[in-house]
Design a protein around this motif. Structure first.
Motif, short mmCIF file in Angstrom:
data_model
loop_
_atom_site.label_atom_id
_atom_site.label_comp_id
_atom_site.label_asym_id
_atom_site.label_seq_id
_atom_site.Cartn_x
_atom_site.Cartn_y
_atom_site.Cartn_z
N ARG A 1 0.84 -1.19 0.00
CA ARG A 1 0.00 0.00 0.00
C ARG A 1 0.88 1.24 0.00
N ASP A 2 0.56 2.16 -0.91
CA ASP A 2 1.29 3.43 -0.97
C ASP A 2 0.57 4.43 -0.07
N ASP A 3 1.22 4.85 0.99
CA ASP A 3 0.61 5.76 1.95
C ASP A 3 0.96 7.21 1.66
N ARG A 4 1.03 7.56 0.38
CA ARG A 4 1.31 8.94 -0.01
C ARG A 4 0.06 9.54 -0.62
N SER A 5 -0.21 10.80 -0.30
CA SER A 5 -1.34 11.48 -0.91
C SER A 5 -0.99 12.94 -1.13
N ALA B 1 2.87 11.70 3.50
CA ALA B 1 3.24 10.28 3.44
C ALA B 1 3.09 9.71 4.84
N GLY B 2 2.49 8.51 4.95
CA GLY B 2 2.35 7.86 6.24
C GLY B 2 0.91 7.71 6.66
N VAL B 3 0.71 7.51 7.96
CA VAL B 3 -0.60 7.27 8.53
C VAL B 3 -0.71 7.98 9.89
N LEU B 4 -1.84 8.63 10.13
CA LEU B 4 -2.10 9.24 11.43
C LEU B 4 -2.99 8.29 12.23
N HIS C 1 0.23 17.51 17.93
CA HIS C 1 -1.02 16.75 18.12
C HIS C 1 -1.15 15.58 17.15
N LEU C 2 -0.26 15.48 16.18
CA LEU C 2 -0.32 14.40 15.20
C LEU C 2 0.37 13.16 15.77
N THR C 3 -0.35 12.03 15.80
CA THR C 3 0.20 10.78 16.31
C THR C 3 0.25 9.78 15.16
N GLY C 4 1.41 9.17 14.97
CA GLY C 4 1.55 8.18 13.91
C GLY C 4 2.91 8.28 13.25
N ASN C 5 3.01 7.66 12.10
CA ASN C 5 4.24 7.70 11.31
C ASN C 5 3.95 8.53 10.07
N PHE C 6 4.65 9.66 9.92
CA PHE C 6 4.32 10.58 8.83
C PHE C 6 5.48 11.51 8.49
N ALA C 7 5.37 12.07 7.33
CA ALA C 7 6.20 13.20 6.88
C ALA C 7 5.30 13.98 5.93
N PHE C 8 5.40 15.29 5.97
CA PHE C 8 4.60 16.07 5.02
C PHE C 8 5.30 17.36 4.65
#
Length: 172
Positions: A1-5, A17-20, A63-70
């Motif tokens: 799954r590509d977690d980029r939008s 990119a990633g998931v919250l 406040h953002l929880t998860g694995n991400f970069a933006f």
């Protein structure tokens, strides 16, 4: 799954990119529809930050929880806002191109040709806002961040270290 939008809304461009993990509660906090995904949430959080100035950017990203970069670019204010989660699970690299521009990518090989030895991993748990004007740790925004030059044989330009409160006090 590509977690980029990618999305654009009100002249605000965002690549996420990633998931919250806390997307549901954040949708409620920002009054968004249940269909709103991470990239729309980041745009709305950025708009709230921009429109409630002087609202600290560290408060929004914290406040953002998860694995991400933006990466957010606000065309109306020519502001760039970049952040990476504190675990660095989603790769994000940055470097300076031969013509002096800062480039970002989740693919280090893509940047190697353009950035050479100025290429580095974007520091985890940090954000860069051109409105603020510097790189900061969003969990401890007052802590100083220092660049540690990499060894000559490595391609990475530098790694970044967030200094604790004791280190900051010692440099005053």
């Amino acid at each position: 799954r590509d977690d980029r939008s990618f999305a654009v809304k009100d002249d605000i461009f965002c690549l996420f990119a990633g998931v919250l993990e806390n997307l549901g509660s954040l949708r409620q906090q920002y009054g968004l529809a249940k269909s709103a995904n991470e990239v729309i949430l980041v745009i709305e959080a950025y708009k709230a930050l921009r429109d409630r100035a002087p609202y600290p950017p560290s408060h929004v990203v914290g406040h953002l929880t998860g694995n991400f970069a933006f990466i957010v670019y606000d065309k109306s204010t020519s502001t760039l806002f970049v952040a990476s989660d504190r675990n660095g699970k989603v790769p994000l690299y940055w470097g300076i191109t031969a013509d002096g521009y800062v480039a970002y990518s989740d693919n280090a090989d893509l940047l190697k040709g353009a950035c050479g030895k100025s290429l580095a991993s974007f520091p985890q748990g940090c954000f860069l806002s051109t409105a603020v004007g510097e790189l900061r740790c969003y969990h401890n925004p007052k802590n100083k961040i220092t660049a540690v030059p990499a060894n000559e044989e490595e391609i990475w330009g530098a790694t970044f270290k967030v200094e604790g409160p004791a280190a900051v006090a010692a440099t005053r």
